[in-house]
Motif scaffolding. Structure first.
Motif, PDB file in Angstrom:
ATOM      1  N   PRO A 284      30.606  28.124  40.227  1.00  0.00           N
ATOM      2  CA  PRO A 284      30.372  27.067  41.224  1.00  0.00           C
ATOM      3  C   PRO A 284      30.292  25.675  40.598  1.00  0.00           C
ATOM      4  O   PRO A 284      30.708  24.693  41.219  1.00  0.00           O
ATOM      5  CB  PRO A 284      29.029  27.437  41.867  1.00  0.00           C
TER       6      PRO A 284
ATOM      7  N   PHE B  95      33.844  24.603  39.768  1.00  0.00           N
ATOM      8  CA  PHE B  95      34.792  24.695  40.876  1.00  0.00           C
ATOM      9  C   PHE B  95      35.396  23.337  41.296  1.00  0.00           C
ATOM     10  O   PHE B  95      36.602  23.264  41.564  1.00  0.00           O
ATOM     11  CB  PHE B  95      34.169  25.412  42.083  1.00  0.00           C
TER      12      PHE B  95
ATOM     13  N   LYS C 282      39.365  22.714  41.729  1.00  0.00           N
ATOM     14  CA  LYS C 282      39.943  22.292  43.000  1.00  0.00           C
ATOM     15  C   LYS C 282      40.728  20.979  42.872  1.00  0.00           C
ATOM     16  O   LYS C 282      41.735  20.779  43.542  1.00  0.00           O
ATOM     17  CB  LYS C 282      38.811  22.122  44.022  1.00  0.00           C
TER      18      LYS C 282
ATOM     19  N   GLN D  44      33.009  36.066  48.001  1.00  0.00           N
ATOM     20  CA  GLN D  44      32.560  34.673  47.826  1.00  0.00           C
ATOM     21  C   GLN D  44      33.463  33.897  46.849  1.00  0.00           C
ATOM     22  O   GLN D  44      33.705  32.707  47.051  1.00  0.00           O
ATOM     23  CB  GLN D  44      31.100  34.633  47.362  1.00  0.00           C
ATOM     24  N   TYR D  45      33.962  34.573  45.809  1.00  0.00           N
ATOM     25  CA  TYR D  45      34.832  33.862  44.846  1.00  0.00           C
ATOM     26  C   TYR D  45      36.242  33.704  45.404  1.00  0.00           C
ATOM     27  O   TYR D  45      36.858  32.648  45.255  1.00  0.00           O
ATOM     28  CB  TYR D  45      34.856  34.600  43.504  1.00  0.00           C
TER      29      TYR D  45
ATOM     30  N   LYS E 281      37.072  33.505  48.460  1.00  0.00           N
ATOM     31  CA  LYS E 281      37.042  32.490  49.524  1.00  0.00           C
ATOM     32  C   LYS E 281      37.169  31.090  48.916  1.00  0.00           C
ATOM     33  O   LYS E 281      37.851  30.223  49.446  1.00  0.00           O
ATOM     34  CB  LYS E 281      35.723  32.582  50.314  1.00  0.00           C
ATOM     35  N   LYS E 282      36.486  30.874  47.784  1.00  0.00           N
ATOM     36  CA  LYS E 282      36.561  29.561  47.124  1.00  0.00           C
ATOM     37  C   LYS E 282      37.982  29.337  46.617  1.00  0.00           C
ATOM     38  O   LYS E 282      38.553  28.259  46.775  1.00  0.00           O
ATOM     39  CB  LYS E 282      35.572  29.470  45.939  1.00  0.00           C
TER      40      LYS E 282
ATOM     41  N   GLU F 298      40.526  28.013  48.910  1.00  0.00           N
ATOM     42  CA  GLU F 298      40.473  26.584  49.248  1.00  0.00           C
ATOM     43  C   GLU F 298      41.359  25.737  48.341  1.00  0.00           C
ATOM     44  O   GLU F 298      41.630  24.585  48.634  1.00  0.00           O
ATOM     45  CB  GLU F 298      39.043  26.048  49.045  1.00  0.00           C
TER      46      GLU F 298
END
Ligand code: SAM
Length: 364
Positions: A127, A130, A134, A153-154, A156-157, A160
């Motif tokens: 996190p 991240f 991104k 959870q990973y 999903k990130k 993005e």
């Protein structure tokens, strides 16, 4: 016992080769664009650098691939930031010394590459890093030991991101065996263990990837592709993820080069060697490439697919490479089933996405 107490086995070497070959394809793609200032590579589970016999692990291989591109990197004035993480304290120290030594062997490398080391749990580091993943073109390696970090959870990130390619490792047959345990269920609520259990054992990694695909939101452009690895009775695998077609093309070209029979495993996952024998009752069965060509032929003849753009997208959606469809189109032209005005059917990434050539296939 952990991985670095022993030599890398044959399957691990194939995985590392895939990691390294993909880096070799990925680095020049971004370096040669010419306008980018920095790109990032993350190895979140980096290990020690070498195995017991001195065979290079992922961090050393990544440094080597960067060094290979030094001429272009200098010329384009781009920085590469290589992030290396290892949670185990002893391994971390080995990682720092082996990678730093490799790094220093190359004169002047510090002018275009930054090495960043972390001794952290992936759960807290991911996190934190991240925003970098991104914001910049990034290549992310997630070479975990088991399956835990494949949790929703990973993914999903990662969904993005727009310019991130990632390679996940998963011990897929473990989920099939231990998936009912609380420890697994807690982390992998995104996986239907029952479905894995009902899948042909050899295809468990393929099924895992298909399940993860179904969880991707409809607005995301993320595409996932499996590469299954068999070691004794266990099935492991790599899951490749990317949103850009260029990345998909590079990955599929590699996997079909590794295995021209099925393009998604280091073994005969569909039992195709048995197809060579003529089946007395059903006639000659088709292998994976032949079946795909048959589907392409039908879609061209019923005009569901009319152009090289539609065809190439269909090729990638189905985990094939342009060459398979090109061969099919040439055969169809020769058989006077279709005609097209160009010399070749142009089912390549270059023709479709770079040169934007449009070829119409006319049914005769
Ligand atoms: C499969 S190995 C990676 C091998 C490495 N890619 C190589 O080529 O040598 C997984 C590594 O992740 C480390 N690890 C385990 N749990 C971790 C965590 N929560 N965060 C970061 N690293 C972890 C292990 O100590 C182990 O070295």
């Amino acid at each position: 016992m952990n991985l670095h107490d022993k030599p890398f086995d044959e399957t691990t070497i194939i995985k590392l080769k895939l990691f390294e070959d993909y880096a070799q394809a990925w680095i020049p793609t971004f370096v040669m664009q010419g306008y980018l200032k920095e790109i990032h590579i993350f190895d979140f589970f980096a290990g020690t650098g070498y195995d017991l016999n001195g065979i290079a692990g992922s961090p050393i291989r990544l440094i080597e691939k960067i060094i290979e591109q030094r001429g272009n990197i200098f010329q384009k004035k781009i920085s590469i930031i290589l992030h290396l993480n290892e949670f185990d304290k002893n391994k971390y120290e080995l990682l720092v010394s082996s990678s730093s030594k490799k790094f220093k062997e190359e004169n002047g490398i510090e002018h275009y590459v930054q090495l960043k080391f972390y001794n952290e749990d992936f759960e807290t580091l991911f996190p934190r890093l991240f925003p970098i993943i991104k914001d910049f073109p990034s290549l992310v390696y997630l070479d975990q030991n088991g399956v835990k970090f494949l949790s929703g959870q990973y993914l999903k990130k990662l969904e993005e991101t727009k310019q991130t390619d990632f390679l996940y490792f998963a011990s897929s047959s473990y989920i099939r065996r231990f998936g009912e345990l609380k420890e697994f269920k807690m982390h992998l609520s995104n996986i239907d263990v029952e479905q894995l259990k009902n899948t042909d054992y050899n295809k468990v990694h393929r099924n895992l990837t298909e399940q993860l695909r179904k969880n991707i939101s409809s607005t995301s452009k993320l595409k996932l592709y499996p590469f299954s690895l068999k070691k004794n009775t266990n099935i492991y695998g790599v899951i490749f993820g990317a949103t850009h077609v260029r990345a998909v093309e590079k990955f599929l070209n590699l996997t079909w080069k590794y295995n021209g029979l099925n393009g998604d495993a280091n073994f005969d996952i569909d039992n195709e060697s048995s197809l060579i024998q003529f089946d007395l009752f059903e006639g000659q069965k088709l292998n994976k490439v032949e079946s795909f060509k048959q589907i392409v032929k039908e879609k061209i003849l019923n005009q569901e697919i009319k152009t090289n753009h539609q065809l190439l997208n269909f090729v990638y959606e189905n985990g094939h490479i342009g060459k398979h469809a090109e061969e099919c189109m040439k055969e169809m032209k020769k058989a006077k089933l279709i005609s097209y005005k160009s010399k070749s059917p142009c089912v390549t990434y270059d023709s479709v996405f770079k040169k934007k050539i449009i070829v119409n296939y006319e049914k005769i």
